[in-house]
Design a protein around this motif. Structure first.
Motif, PDB file in Angstrom:
ATOM      1  N   ASN A  65       7.289 -21.014  13.764  1.00 12.48           N
ATOM      2  CA  ASN A  65       6.125 -21.857  14.097  1.00 12.48           C
ATOM      3  C   ASN A  65       4.939 -21.025  14.551  1.00 12.48           C
ATOM      4  OD1 ASN A  65       6.111 -24.677  13.693  1.00 12.48           O
ATOM      5  ND2 ASN A  65       7.726 -24.932  15.213  1.00 12.48           N
ATOM      6  N   LEU A  68       2.209 -19.971  12.181  1.00 14.48           N
ATOM      7  CA  LEU A  68       1.166 -20.963  11.894  1.00 14.48           C
ATOM      8  C   LEU A  68      -0.039 -20.771  12.810  1.00 14.48           C
ATOM      9  CD1 LEU A  68       3.447 -24.139  11.560  1.00 14.48           C
ATOM     10  CD2 LEU A  68       2.677 -22.610   9.737  1.00 14.48           C
ATOM     11  N   ALA A 129       6.093 -28.478  13.183  1.00 15.99           N
ATOM     12  CA  ALA A 129       5.811 -28.021  11.816  1.00 15.99           C
ATOM     13  C   ALA A 129       5.244 -29.142  10.954  1.00 15.99           C
ATOM     14  CB  ALA A 129       7.087 -27.471  11.183  1.00 15.99           C
ATOM     15  N   ILE A 130       5.791 -30.351  11.096  1.00 14.56           N
ATOM     16  CA  ILE A 130       5.329 -31.500  10.288  1.00 14.56           C
ATOM     17  C   ILE A 130       3.877 -31.833  10.616  1.00 14.56           C
ATOM     18  CG2 ILE A 130       5.630 -33.988   9.925  1.00 14.56           C
ATOM     19  CD1 ILE A 130       8.691 -33.455  10.408  1.00 14.56           C
ATOM     20  N   GLN A 133       1.511 -29.094   9.341  1.00  5.39           N
ATOM     21  CA  GLN A 133       1.411 -29.121   7.882  1.00  5.39           C
ATOM     22  C   GLN A 133       0.437 -30.212   7.422  1.00  5.39           C
ATOM     23  OE1 GLN A 133       5.193 -29.686   5.969  1.00  5.39           O
ATOM     24  NE2 GLN A 133       4.687 -28.284   4.330  1.00  5.39           N
ATOM     25  N   THR A 134       0.503 -31.373   8.075  1.00  6.62           N
ATOM     26  CA  THR A 134      -0.425 -32.471   7.765  1.00  6.62           C
ATOM     27  C   THR A 134      -1.860 -32.052   8.031  1.00  6.62           C
ATOM     28  OG1 THR A 134       1.325 -34.002   8.470  1.00  6.62           O
ATOM     29  CG2 THR A 134      -0.877 -34.935   8.179  1.00  6.62           C
ATOM     30  N   ALA A 136      -3.116 -28.928   8.204  1.00  8.83           N
ATOM     31  CA  ALA A 136      -3.541 -27.856   7.298  1.00  8.83           C
ATOM     32  C   ALA A 136      -3.927 -28.420   5.933  1.00  8.83           C
ATOM     33  CB  ALA A 136      -2.426 -26.819   7.151  1.00  8.83           C
ATOM     34  N   ALA A 137      -3.140 -29.411   5.446  1.00  6.58           N
ATOM     35  CA  ALA A 137      -3.452 -30.041   4.154  1.00  6.58           C
ATOM     36  C   ALA A 137      -4.784 -30.793   4.231  1.00  6.58           C
ATOM     37  CB  ALA A 137      -2.324 -30.992   3.758  1.00  6.58           C
ATOM     38  N   ALA A 155      -3.746 -30.062  13.329  1.00  2.00           N
ATOM     39  CA  ALA A 155      -3.213 -28.690  13.392  1.00  2.00           C
ATOM     40  C   ALA A 155      -3.074 -28.242  14.845  1.00  2.00           C
ATOM     41  CB  ALA A 155      -4.129 -27.734  12.627  1.00  2.00           C
ATOM     42  N   ILE A 221      -0.002 -23.522   4.812  1.00  7.21           N
ATOM     43  CA  ILE A 221       1.025 -24.579   4.742  1.00  7.21           C
ATOM     44  C   ILE A 221       2.402 -23.979   4.433  1.00  7.21           C
ATOM     45  CG2 ILE A 221       1.743 -26.665   3.481  1.00  7.21           C
ATOM     46  CD1 ILE A 221      -1.265 -27.185   2.958  1.00  7.21           C
ATOM     47  N   SER A 224       5.667 -23.611   6.784  1.00  4.12           N
ATOM     48  CA  SER A 224       6.338 -24.842   7.218  1.00  4.12           C
ATOM     49  C   SER A 224       7.615 -25.110   6.430  1.00  4.12           C
ATOM     50  CB  SER A 224       5.398 -26.043   7.086  1.00  4.12           C
ATOM     51  OG  SER A 224       4.287 -25.887   7.933  1.00  4.12           O
ATOM     52  N   PHE A 225       7.632 -24.716   5.154  1.00  2.87           N
ATOM     53  CA  PHE A 225       8.826 -24.936   4.334  1.00  2.87           C
ATOM     54  C   PHE A 225       9.997 -24.091   4.836  1.00  2.87           C
ATOM     55  CE2 PHE A 225       5.280 -25.973   1.392  1.00  2.87           C
ATOM     56  CZ  PHE A 225       5.605 -27.314   1.171  1.00  2.87           C
TER      57      PHE A 225
END
Length: 525
Positions: A65, A68, A129-130, A133-134, A136-137, A155, A221, A224-225
């Motif tokens: 994490n 990020l 992380a979820i 990720q939202t 960053a997108a 973020a 992003i 996060s995977f």
């Protein structure tokens, strides 16, 4: 290497039990055990190796994490140049865009303490992380400044959750003897993220301005995977499991992270005692936050140390140095965009390389010596940056000195206060308060980071960039005194022993010397 365990006997006296390698033999079984000592020793070594690898893997996965946060800090320093040109934002909007992440992350940190006490350390990392990720997108696809801020908001919340939970999780799962090194891992990954951000800036700076910054932010992003995959590998914190009365599950986890079964039982007994299981009446009366708002003298000392070191980590200007390194180098005379971004990569390399020095030394030298080296070194470098930008001015000499002192400043930060700050706040608080007290420290860290980042350009307009670094150097000098007066040495002690150091001021200093001496003696044997 030996380990000192503290146990209470029925009279409330504290006794010492020594050794991770010790066999914990009873006298009547010694003769029998001598026959199979060779095979036992071989089995012990094999088990010790597998537990070390397992704990190391947990620490690495839990630290993902932090990539990020680091990536965002690094990438935004270069992306902002292209965002300015594409979205035509003002200087004030630039400050808000950069600084708001830290301010917003405090809400994630505040919520993170309570959340991790409810759903567990592991799933709080997943939630972080979820959310990130939202965000960053959203930033990557943002058509305007307003949508960019919304992405930044998400973020920031995600980073707030992630930045406070990783050190706690690692501290709670690690053996005492390697806890300092392993709890420094999130700081390594922050630095790795910063370096990746700088490299991303440099790599994508040749693209058209309306695409380049979107690609730079979008790459963030990907980590996060990996975090999602890691959650299927790492266990829950044994100390959290004990808090939830899932003692058998905690024992199972500890058997994987500690290589001596007798020590597992000893540590489990300490955790049960610290969690108040079986004698929790005195803790049930006070809610956690109420206890922190009206603390006992012991807790007050812990809060001053933890909150203070977190604030000093940021008010000495590290985030300003990283976020605004292009502006600092412009002030020294570098004008070409590509050369500016290449100089920032040098800063990222310095910051990342020297964190490795801290990892190797934190459990050998201890926390406090590294803090001294770090804070004194930063004070000299910050003062030197001020001198360079104020009196030497633009030109080849000015550029060389600016790059040298900025790189040296981030190197000294990485050697000490960068990682040690998170190690201390994850280990000094009692179990029942640890998550929320550490969250409070993370809030102080993020607020100070945000205030510095959001005011840096305005302050430099008022008193010049050089003048701002003179102010940072004075604050850094004060941090040296803070370390001397209020930070104890926690090297080699279990989380439960560290709590004893703060019981009262006299005993705190006395215990520090006594336990340190015992550890030293055991290690020599």
């Amino acid at each position: 290497m030996g380990l000192v365990g503290v146990q209470e006997n029925g009279n409330g006296e504290v006794g010492l039990s020594i050794g991770t390698k010790n066999k914990y033999r009873r006298m009547d079984s010694e003769v029998t055990e001598d026959f199979d000592d060779g095979s036992h020793h071989h089995h012990q070594e094999k088990r010790s190796s597998s537990t070390r690898k397992y704990v190391l893997a947990c620490a690495i996965f839990a630290s993902l994490n932090s990539v990020l946060l680091g990536y965002d800090v690094g990438v935004m320093s270069g992306a902002i140049i292209f965002i300015q040109e594409d979205l035509k934002i003002t200087e004030v909007q630039e400050e808000v865009l950069i600084g708001c992440l830290s301010i917003l992350s405090l809400f994630g940190s505040l919520a993170g303490g309570r959340t991790s006490d409810i759903i567990g350390r592991k799933w709080t990392m997943a939630l972080a992380a979820i959310i990130f990720q939202t965000g960053a997108a959203t930033m990557t696809l943002a058509p305007s400044f307003e949508v960019l801020i919304i992405g930044r908001f998400l973020a920031g919340i995600g980073i707030g959750f992630g930045v406070m939970i990783a050190p706690i999780y690692i501290a709670e799962i690690s053996p005492s003897v390697t806890r300092g090194s392993l709890t420094s891992f999130p700081e390594i990954f922050i630095n790795l993220g910063i370096l990746l951000g700088y490299v991303s800036n440099f790599a994508f700076s040749g693209l058209p301005e309306h695409i380049s910054w979107r690609v730079m932010l979008g790459v963030g992003i990907l980590p996060s995977f990996f975090i999602g995959a890691a959650l299927f590998i790492i266990p829950e914190s044994p100390r959290w499991l004990v808090m939830k009365n899932r003692v058998e599950e905690a024992r199972t986890v500890m058997l994987k992270t500690i290589d001596n079964e007798a020590e597992v039982e000893e540590r489990l007994a300490e955790i049960l005692l610290a969690a108040g299981t079986g004698s929790s009446e005195k803790y049930e009366e006070k809610a956690v936050w109420r206890e922190m708002l009206s603390p006992s003298p012991t807790l007050r000392r812990m809060l001053i140390t933890g909150f203070g070191i977190q604030c000093f980590q940021q008010i000495t200007g590290i985030d300003a140095t990283v976020y605004y390194s292009p502006e600092i180098f412009q002030g020294a005379g570098i004008q070409d965009k590509s050369k500016l971004l290449a100089a920032t990569v040098a800063v990222g390399v310095s910051k990342t390389a020297f964190i490795l020095v801290a990892i190797f030394l934190i459990d050998k030298l201890g926390r406090k010596p590294l803090l001294y080296v770090s804070t004194i070194g930063m004070t000299i470098c910050l003062f030197s940056i001020g001198v360079t930008l104020t009196f030497i001015g633009q030109g080849q000499v000015g550029i060389a000195m600016a790059i040298l002192f900025v790189c040296s400043n981030v190197a000294f930060f990485s050697v000490g206060i960068g990682p040690v700050c998170w190690v201390l706040t994850s280990e000094i608080f009692p179990l029942r308060l640890r998550a929320q007290a550490a969250a409070l420290g993370a809030v102080g860290n993020r607020v100070c980071s945000g205030l510095v980042a959001m005011s840096f350009l305005s302050v430099t307009r008022a008193i010049s960039v050089g003048g701002t670094f003179f102010v940072f150097s004075v604050i850094s000098a004060i941090s040296v005194l803070f370390v001397y007066a209020l930070v104890p040495e926690t090297k080699g002690k279990s989380l439960e022993q560290i709590e004893l150091l703060f019981k009262d001021e006299h005993e705190w200093q006395g215990s520090e010397v006594e336990l340190g001496d015992v550890v030293h003696l055991v290690q020599k044997q």
